[in-house]
Design a protein around this motif. Structure first.
Motif, PDB file in Angstrom:
ATOM      1  N   ASN A 196       0.811  -1.217   0.000  1.00  0.00           N
ATOM      2  CA  ASN A 196       0.000   0.000   0.000  1.00  0.00           C
ATOM      3  C   ASN A 196       0.844   1.267   0.000  1.00  0.00           C
ATOM      4  O   ASN A 196       0.319   2.365   0.174  1.00  0.00           O
ATOM      5  CB  ASN A 196      -0.942   0.013   1.206  1.00  0.00           C
ATOM      6  N   GLY A 197       2.160   1.121  -0.165  1.00  0.00           N
ATOM      7  CA  GLY A 197       3.026   2.280  -0.270  1.00  0.00           C
ATOM      8  C   GLY A 197       3.463   2.892   1.041  1.00  0.00           C
ATOM      9  O   GLY A 197       3.762   4.082   1.095  1.00  0.00           O
ATOM     10  N   PHE A 198       3.522   2.104   2.106  1.00  0.00           N
ATOM     11  CA  PHE A 198       3.959   2.596   3.407  1.00  0.00           C
ATOM     12  C   PHE A 198       5.327   2.041   3.751  1.00  0.00           C
ATOM     13  O   PHE A 198       5.640   0.886   3.462  1.00  0.00           O
ATOM     14  CB  PHE A 198       2.970   2.189   4.515  1.00  0.00           C
ATOM     15  N   HIS A 199       6.121   2.874   4.378  1.00  0.00           N
ATOM     16  CA  HIS A 199       7.391   2.440   4.956  1.00  0.00           C
ATOM     17  C   HIS A 199       7.231   2.547   6.464  1.00  0.00           C
ATOM     18  O   HIS A 199       6.903   3.621   6.982  1.00  0.00           O
ATOM     19  CB  HIS A 199       8.551   3.325   4.486  1.00  0.00           C
ATOM     20  N   LEU A 200       7.450   1.434   7.169  1.00  0.00           N
ATOM     21  CA  LEU A 200       7.270   1.398   8.613  1.00  0.00           C
ATOM     22  C   LEU A 200       8.625   1.386   9.306  1.00  0.00           C
ATOM     23  O   LEU A 200       9.532   0.669   8.902  1.00  0.00           O
ATOM     24  CB  LEU A 200       6.459   0.164   9.027  1.00  0.00           C
ATOM     25  N   SER A 201       8.745   2.173  10.350  1.00  0.00           N
ATOM     26  CA  SER A 201       9.983   2.319  11.100  1.00  0.00           C
ATOM     27  C   SER A 201      10.423   0.997  11.728  1.00  0.00           C
ATOM     28  O   SER A 201       9.610   0.254  12.288  1.00  0.00           O
ATOM     29  CB  SER A 201       9.782   3.365  12.189  1.00  0.00           C
ATOM     30  N   ALA A 202      11.720   0.752  11.679  1.00  0.00           N
ATOM     31  CA  ALA A 202      12.280  -0.448  12.300  1.00  0.00           C
ATOM     32  C   ALA A 202      12.073  -0.438  13.811  1.00  0.00           C
ATOM     33  O   ALA A 202      11.854  -1.494  14.417  1.00  0.00           O
ATOM     34  CB  ALA A 202      13.764  -0.562  11.965  1.00  0.00           C
ATOM     35  N   GLN A 203      12.138   0.750  14.438  1.00  0.00           N
ATOM     36  CA  GLN A 203      11.925   0.833  15.887  1.00  0.00           C
ATOM     37  C   GLN A 203      10.528   0.358  16.264  1.00  0.00           C
ATOM     38  O   GLN A 203      10.347  -0.321  17.270  1.00  0.00           O
ATOM     39  CB  GLN A 203      12.125   2.270  16.405  1.00  0.00           C
TER      40      GLN A 203
END
Length: 164
Positions: free
Chosen positions: A148-155
Protein backbone atom coordinates in the motif's frame (compact mmCIF):
# COMPACT_ATOMS: atom_id res chain seq x y z
CA UNK A 1 -33.17 10.13 53.77
CA UNK A 2 -31.11 12.55 51.65
CA UNK A 3 -27.93 11.61 53.54
CA UNK A 4 -28.61 7.94 52.96
CA UNK A 5 -29.15 8.56 49.25
CA UNK A 6 -25.92 10.59 48.98
CA UNK A 7 -23.96 7.91 50.86
CA UNK A 8 -25.37 5.23 48.57
CA UNK A 9 -24.46 7.23 45.45
CA UNK A 10 -20.93 7.82 46.72
CA UNK A 11 -20.46 4.15 47.57
CA UNK A 12 -21.79 3.10 44.18
CA UNK A 13 -19.55 5.54 42.29
CA UNK A 14 -16.51 4.37 44.28
CA UNK A 15 -17.37 0.78 43.35
CA UNK A 16 -17.60 1.51 39.61
CA UNK A 17 -14.77 4.06 39.36
CA UNK A 18 -11.89 1.55 38.99
CA UNK A 19 -13.67 -0.14 36.09
CA UNK A 20 -14.29 3.21 34.42
CA UNK A 21 -10.69 4.26 35.00
CA UNK A 22 -9.39 1.00 33.50
CA UNK A 23 -11.68 1.41 30.50
CA UNK A 24 -10.58 5.00 29.87
CA UNK A 25 -6.91 4.05 30.39
CA UNK A 26 -7.30 1.33 27.76
CA UNK A 27 -8.91 3.81 25.34
CA UNK A 28 -6.06 6.25 25.96
CA UNK A 29 -3.52 3.52 25.26
CA UNK A 30 -5.25 2.59 21.99
CA UNK A 31 -5.32 6.26 20.97
CA UNK A 32 -1.62 6.65 21.82
CA UNK A 33 -0.73 3.57 19.78
CA UNK A 34 -2.74 4.88 16.84
CA UNK A 35 -0.94 8.21 17.03
CA UNK A 36 2.49 6.52 17.28
CA UNK A 37 1.75 4.24 14.33
CA UNK A 38 1.24 7.35 12.21
CA UNK A 39 4.39 9.00 13.55
CA UNK A 40 6.50 5.94 12.69
CA UNK A 41 5.01 5.37 9.24
CA UNK A 42 5.80 7.12 5.98
CA UNK A 43 3.50 7.44 3.00
CA UNK A 44 5.83 6.79 0.07
CA UNK A 45 3.15 7.62 -2.51
CA UNK A 46 1.05 10.80 -2.23
CA UNK A 47 1.64 11.68 1.43
CA UNK A 48 -1.37 13.57 2.83
CA UNK A 49 -1.00 17.29 3.50
CA UNK A 50 -3.00 16.80 6.72
CA UNK A 51 -3.79 13.61 8.59
CA UNK A 52 -7.47 12.88 9.05
CA UNK A 53 -7.88 10.40 11.90
CA UNK A 54 -11.13 8.45 11.69
CA UNK A 55 -12.43 6.27 14.50
CA UNK A 56 -15.37 3.90 14.12
CA UNK A 57 -17.10 1.98 16.87
CA UNK A 58 -15.37 3.39 19.95
CA UNK A 59 -16.29 6.83 21.28
CA UNK A 60 -13.75 6.56 24.11
CA UNK A 61 -10.84 6.05 21.69
CA UNK A 62 -12.16 8.96 19.62
CA UNK A 63 -12.30 11.23 22.70
CA UNK A 64 -8.84 10.17 23.89
CA UNK A 65 -7.36 10.69 20.42
CA UNK A 66 -9.01 14.10 20.01
CA UNK A 67 -7.62 15.20 23.38
CA UNK A 68 -4.14 13.95 22.50
CA UNK A 69 -3.73 15.40 19.01
CA UNK A 70 -2.65 18.97 18.28
CA UNK A 71 -5.48 21.43 17.61
CA UNK A 72 -4.86 21.54 13.87
CA UNK A 73 -5.25 17.75 13.51
CA UNK A 74 -8.62 16.54 12.33
CA UNK A 75 -10.51 13.69 13.97
CA UNK A 76 -13.76 12.21 12.72
CA UNK A 77 -16.10 9.82 14.52
CA UNK A 78 -17.56 7.59 11.82
CA UNK A 79 -21.17 6.53 12.15
CA UNK A 80 -21.16 4.56 8.89
CA UNK A 81 -18.59 3.38 6.37
CA UNK A 82 -19.66 5.90 3.71
CA UNK A 83 -18.15 8.73 5.77
CA UNK A 84 -14.57 7.38 5.42
CA UNK A 85 -13.70 8.99 2.08
CA UNK A 86 -11.37 11.63 3.53
CA UNK A 87 -9.72 9.38 6.16
CA UNK A 88 -5.95 8.97 5.98
CA UNK A 89 -5.85 6.97 9.22
CA UNK A 90 -8.65 4.56 10.12
CA UNK A 91 -9.35 2.79 13.42
CA UNK A 92 -12.07 0.12 13.53
CA UNK A 93 -13.19 -1.33 16.87
CA UNK A 94 -13.73 -5.01 17.60
CA UNK A 95 -17.52 -4.61 17.51
CA UNK A 96 -17.43 -3.73 13.81
CA UNK A 97 -15.94 -7.10 12.76
CA UNK A 98 -19.38 -8.70 12.57
CA UNK A 99 -21.10 -5.74 10.89
CA UNK A 100 -21.37 -5.60 7.13
CA UNK A 101 -19.90 -2.66 5.28
CA UNK A 102 -16.81 -1.95 7.34
CA UNK A 103 -14.32 -4.53 6.03
CA UNK A 104 -14.21 -2.99 2.50
CA UNK A 105 -12.54 0.04 4.10
CA UNK A 106 -9.50 -2.16 4.67
CA UNK A 107 -8.91 -2.63 0.94
CA UNK A 108 -5.94 -0.76 -0.60
CA UNK A 109 -6.75 2.93 -0.42
CA UNK A 110 -3.64 4.78 0.72
CA UNK A 111 -4.91 4.98 4.30
CA UNK A 112 -3.21 3.53 7.35
CA UNK A 113 -5.53 0.96 8.92
CA UNK A 114 -5.62 -0.12 12.57
CA UNK A 115 -8.16 -2.59 13.94
CA UNK A 116 -8.99 -4.49 17.07
CA UNK A 117 -9.14 -8.25 16.94
CA UNK A 118 -7.91 -11.00 14.69
CA UNK A 119 -10.91 -11.13 12.34
CA UNK A 120 -10.58 -7.60 10.95
CA UNK A 121 -6.78 -7.94 10.92
CA UNK A 122 -7.07 -10.99 8.66
CA UNK A 123 -9.42 -9.04 6.38
CA UNK A 124 -6.62 -6.66 5.44
CA UNK A 125 -5.58 -4.22 8.17
CA UNK A 126 -1.99 -3.07 8.54
CA UNK A 127 -2.05 -3.01 12.34
CA UNK A 128 -4.02 -5.21 14.71
CA UNK A 129 -4.40 -4.45 18.40
CA UNK A 130 -4.38 -7.44 20.72
CA UNK A 131 -5.97 -7.06 24.17
CA UNK A 132 -4.05 -9.01 26.78
CA UNK A 133 -4.34 -8.95 30.56
CA UNK A 134 -2.92 -5.66 31.81
CA UNK A 135 -1.67 -4.51 28.37
CA UNK A 136 -2.30 -4.12 24.67
CA UNK A 137 0.14 -5.46 22.12
CA UNK A 138 0.01 -5.23 18.35
CA UNK A 139 0.71 -7.15 15.19
CA UNK A 140 1.78 -5.72 11.85
CA UNK A 141 1.05 -6.88 8.32
CA UNK A 142 4.30 -5.55 6.85
CA UNK A 143 3.70 -7.08 3.42
CA UNK A 144 0.34 -5.34 3.13
CA UNK A 145 1.76 -2.04 4.37
CA UNK A 146 4.51 -2.14 1.74
CA UNK A 147 2.02 -3.07 -0.99
CA UNK A 148 0.00 0.00 0.00
CA UNK A 149 3.03 2.28 -0.27
CA UNK A 150 3.96 2.60 3.41
CA UNK A 151 7.39 2.44 4.96
CA UNK A 152 7.27 1.40 8.61
CA UNK A 153 9.98 2.32 11.10
CA UNK A 154 12.28 -0.45 12.30
CA UNK A 155 11.93 0.83 15.89
CA UNK A 156 8.19 0.30 15.74
CA UNK A 157 8.53 -3.13 14.17
CA UNK A 158 10.79 -4.22 17.05
CA UNK A 159 7.89 -3.62 19.44
CA UNK A 160 5.35 -5.68 17.46
CA UNK A 161 4.24 -8.99 18.89
CA UNK A 162 3.91 -10.46 15.40
CA UNK A 163 4.99 -9.36 11.93
CA UNK A 164 3.34 -10.90 8.88
Amino acid sequence: MNRLLIALLLATSAFYQPALHAQSAQASLKAALLYRFVQYSEWSVNPPAQQVYCVAGDIEVFNALTAMLPEQAKTVLLKNADQATECTVLFLSLELASQAGWSPLLQPSGRLTVVEGAELFRQGAMFGLIAEPQRISFRVNLTLARQNGFHLSAQMLKLAKEIH
